[in-house]
Every structure is written in structure tokens, then in C-alpha cells.
Design an enzyme around this catalytic site. Structure first.
Site, PDB file in Angstrom:
ATOM      1  N   TYR A  59      16.155 -25.870  48.966  1.00  0.00           N
ATOM      2  CA  TYR A  59      16.887 -25.140  49.966  1.00  0.00           C
ATOM      3  C   TYR A  59      17.953 -24.220  49.442  1.00  0.00           C
ATOM      4  CZ  TYR A  59      15.253 -28.161  53.709  1.00  0.00           C
ATOM      5  OH  TYR A  59      14.291 -28.856  54.632  1.00  0.00           O
ATOM      6  N   LEU A 230      14.403 -26.832  67.272  1.00  0.00           N
ATOM      7  CA  LEU A 230      14.957 -25.887  68.326  1.00  0.00           C
ATOM      8  C   LEU A 230      14.050 -24.618  68.283  1.00  0.00           C
ATOM      9  CD1 LEU A 230      18.742 -25.837  67.321  1.00  0.00           C
ATOM     10  CD2 LEU A 230      17.829 -26.691  69.252  1.00  0.00           C
ATOM     11  N   ALA A 231      13.001 -24.728  68.038  1.00  0.00           N
ATOM     12  CA  ALA A 231      11.863 -23.538  68.124  1.00  0.00           C
ATOM     13  C   ALA A 231      12.551 -22.252  67.641  1.00  0.00           C
ATOM     14  CB  ALA A 231      11.140 -23.524  69.166  1.00  0.00           C
ATOM     15  N   GLY A 233      15.491 -21.044  68.371  1.00  0.00           N
ATOM     16  CA  GLY A 233      16.261 -20.660  69.458  1.00  0.00           C
ATOM     17  C   GLY A 233      15.314 -19.692  70.375  1.00  0.00           C
ATOM     18  N   PHE A 235      14.014 -20.485  73.184  1.00  0.00           N
ATOM     19  CA  PHE A 235      13.971 -20.968  74.576  1.00  0.00           C
ATOM     20  C   PHE A 235      15.735 -21.209  74.834  1.00  0.00           C
ATOM     21  CE2 PHE A 235       9.984 -23.110  73.744  1.00  0.00           C
ATOM     22  CZ  PHE A 235       9.275 -22.169  74.039  1.00  0.00           C
TER      23      PHE A 235
END
Length: 320
Positions: A59, A230-231, A233, A235
Site C-alpha cells: 500500500y 463501499l463500492a 462511494g 451509492f
């Protein structure tokens, strides 16, 4: 009760994913502004009651672990209050080789050594193998795990992006259970549900998700952790829905957020939390307000009807 609480009783229902900490993914040094933003995100997660932090050696090319380690050093006593999880085995392309995965004993041991240095801690609670190495020799992995366990450097082990046959193969060489499997699961990525709904149906072939992996993890108490939960954001205002199904799902999420008097993020995560597999969402946002909004998911218990309404909206058509 989460499956992982069999091994770590204080494990949180939510995990904070640290992929966004430390700055950019190039070789540039973390700037003061990037460090301050990282610290603000860590503090927001702590304020939200999250004590489980997910890392990986890659990361921001190690900078995420390093900035987190600096934060820990400045907060005496905090390490003992946290669960730290990191991953290894993804190797970037370099001058002599393509990008690859590496489960060799030497590479695993060296990766953990470097993660411990960056995190400025003596031990990692959970080490995950990041992506399946097609040249995996399970006995060699077992030797690495045994050495790390014996030295007190790692308390428990798991995997990421593994199907159940790979889990079963690796587990066959290990004396202790693999405790976690981190997979892509969200309201937008519903193939983990579609593969079962479309069993024995021709269209099911387009929704491959390593059939039976979710059930294997349930049966063997392997904690399912959802990355991308959370896809990004999709949705909850983070990005614009594009397809008709995404637009309909976003509208329903907003409606349910109003009905349940909670945040859109909470509805998106509550969809995962409702599933009997005991899914543990990993949230990766660095926005303090969104981190706080995610915490609200723990107070939402979607009705069966609302859960299915979200699923049908996300799949874009009625169930068969």
C-alpha cells in the site's frame, strides 16, 4: 458473532483499510500534508470506535505502513488496544521481472520483517497472503508460518482473494486454522450472491465467483472480509452512478437512509452485515465524515424486504 471473534474476541464489526494512507503510489516521500491527512483519517477511525486496521506491504509502496507506524510511536500504549492485519506476496514489476505473486518462504519472512519495521511493532495480529501464487508449495508456506508463529511475530494467518479449493489446499498443510479470507464484496459487486441464485442456469456462467467459497468460509469459521465494501462511494455520493441499475440502487439507498434515519454509507454496509456469513466490511475512505457515517451501519438492521429490494435493484432485474 463474527467468525473471527473465535480467535480475537475484541475484533470489530468494521475494519479500517489503510490503503489510502501515506500519500501517492510512486516512490516520492510522504509530505507533511499527506502525513497530516493520514493521521486525521486514523484518528477518525479511532473516534468511530474502530480498533481493527488492515494494511498491506504494497500500500502506497510501504508508506501506508510507515506513516501508521509513526503514528503508533507517538501514541504510547495504543498498539496493545489494536488489531493490526497486513498482507504480503504481491511483487511489483521491476527491471528484471514482471509483476508477480510470491509465496516462497524467504519472501514471506522478509516481507513480514519489513512490515514490522515500518509499523514499529513487535508483532502482527493477522498476516494475509494477498493473492494466490500459482507456484504455491503449501509445505513451504507452512514452514514460513510456523517460524513466524514460533518467533512471536505473527499471531494468526489468513488469505485474500482465495477460492475455497485454494483455502482447503493450504489449510491441509497447516496445524492451525486460517482465520480470514478477504474478498471483493459490495452492493455493486454482487457476483457472490448471483452465483447461488443462478445455480444451474445458463446466465450463471457470467457471474463466476469461485462457487462455494462463501459457504466454505461459513462452515469453517473463516472470517469473510469485504474489500471494496463501499463500492468506491457509488451509492453514497463518492462517484456518479452510470447504469440504470446503479441509478436505481443509489435512489433506493437514499430512500432507505431517510427511512432508517441514517447515512447512505450505513445502508450500503448494512447490506453486507445482514448476510448470515458474518461479513466484516473493510472501509477505505480517508474522509473523517464518511468514516463516521460508516460507523452508523452498526445500528442498522435492514428488514428482509429491504435487503432484497437492494439486491434486486443492484442486479438490475427481478429474481428468477
Amino acid at each position: 458473532m463474527l467468525p473471527i471473534q473465535h480467535y480475537f474476541p475484541k475484533a470489530d464489526a468494521l475494519v479500517y483499510g489503510c490503503m489510502g494512507l501515506g500519500g501517492s503510489w510512486d516512490h516520492a516521500t510522504t509530505s507533511k500534508e499527506q502525513r497530516d491527512l493520514s493521521y486525521t483519517a486514523i484518528e477518525a477511525a479511532l473516534e468511530a470506535g474502530i480498533r481493527f486496521f488492515d494494511h498491506a506491504d504494497i500500500y502506497t509502496r510501504g508508506k501506508a505502513e510507515a506513516v501508521f507506524g509513526d503514528y503508533l510511536k507517538a501514541q504510547p500504549g495504543l498498539r496493545e488496544q489494536l488489531l493490526l492485519q497486513t498482507k504480503c506476496a504481491i511483487r511489483f514489476a521491476d527491471a528484471t521481472a514482471v509483476g508477480r505473486y510470491d509465496f516462497s518462504k524467504d519472501y514471506i519472512l522478509n516481507s513480514v520483517h519489513q512490515s514490522l519495521q515500518r509499523l514499529q511493532t513487535d508483532y502482527i495480529d493477522i498476516l494475509l497472503l494477498h493473492r494466490p501464487d500459482q507456484l504455491m508449495w503449501v509445505d513451504e508456506v507452512a514452514e514460513a508460518f510456523a517460524e513466524l508463529k514460533q518467533q512471536g511475530k505473527v499471531k494468526a494467518f489468513g488469505v485474500s482473494n482465495f477460492g475455497w479449493p485454494q483455502l482447503q489446499l493450504l489449510q491441509s498443510a497447516l496445524p492451525e486454522p486460517l482465520v480470514a479470507n478477504q474478498l471483493q464484496m459490495s452492493l455493486n459487486d454482487v457476483n457472490w450472491l448471483e452465483q447461488n441464485v443462478l445455480t444451474a442456469m445458463p446466465e450463471g456462467a457470467a457471474h463466476h465467483y469461485s462457487y462455494g467459497t462463501v459457504e466454505y468460509c461459513q462452515l469453517h469459521k473463516v472470517q469473510l472480509q469485504a474489500w471494496g465494501s463501499l463500492a468506491q462511494g457509488l451509492f453514497s455520493g463518492g462517484r456518479t452512478p452510470e447504469t440504470a441499475a446503479q441509478q436505481a440502487t443509489a435512489a433506493l439507498v437514499a430512500q432507505l437512509a431517510a427511512d432508517y434515519q441514517t447515512s447512505a454509507e450505513a445502508i450500503v454496509l448494512a447490506f453486507l452485515l445482514k448476510h448470515p456469513a458474518g461479513i466484516q466490511p473493510v472501509i477505505g475512505t480517508t474522509s473523517p465524515s464518511r468514516i463516521a457515517a460508516c460507523q452508523q451501519a452498526l445500528t442498522v438492521n435492514l428488514s428482509r424486504e429491504h435487503w432484497y429490494a437492494l439486491y434486486v435493484a443492484a442486479r438490475g432485474k427481478a429474481l428468477p
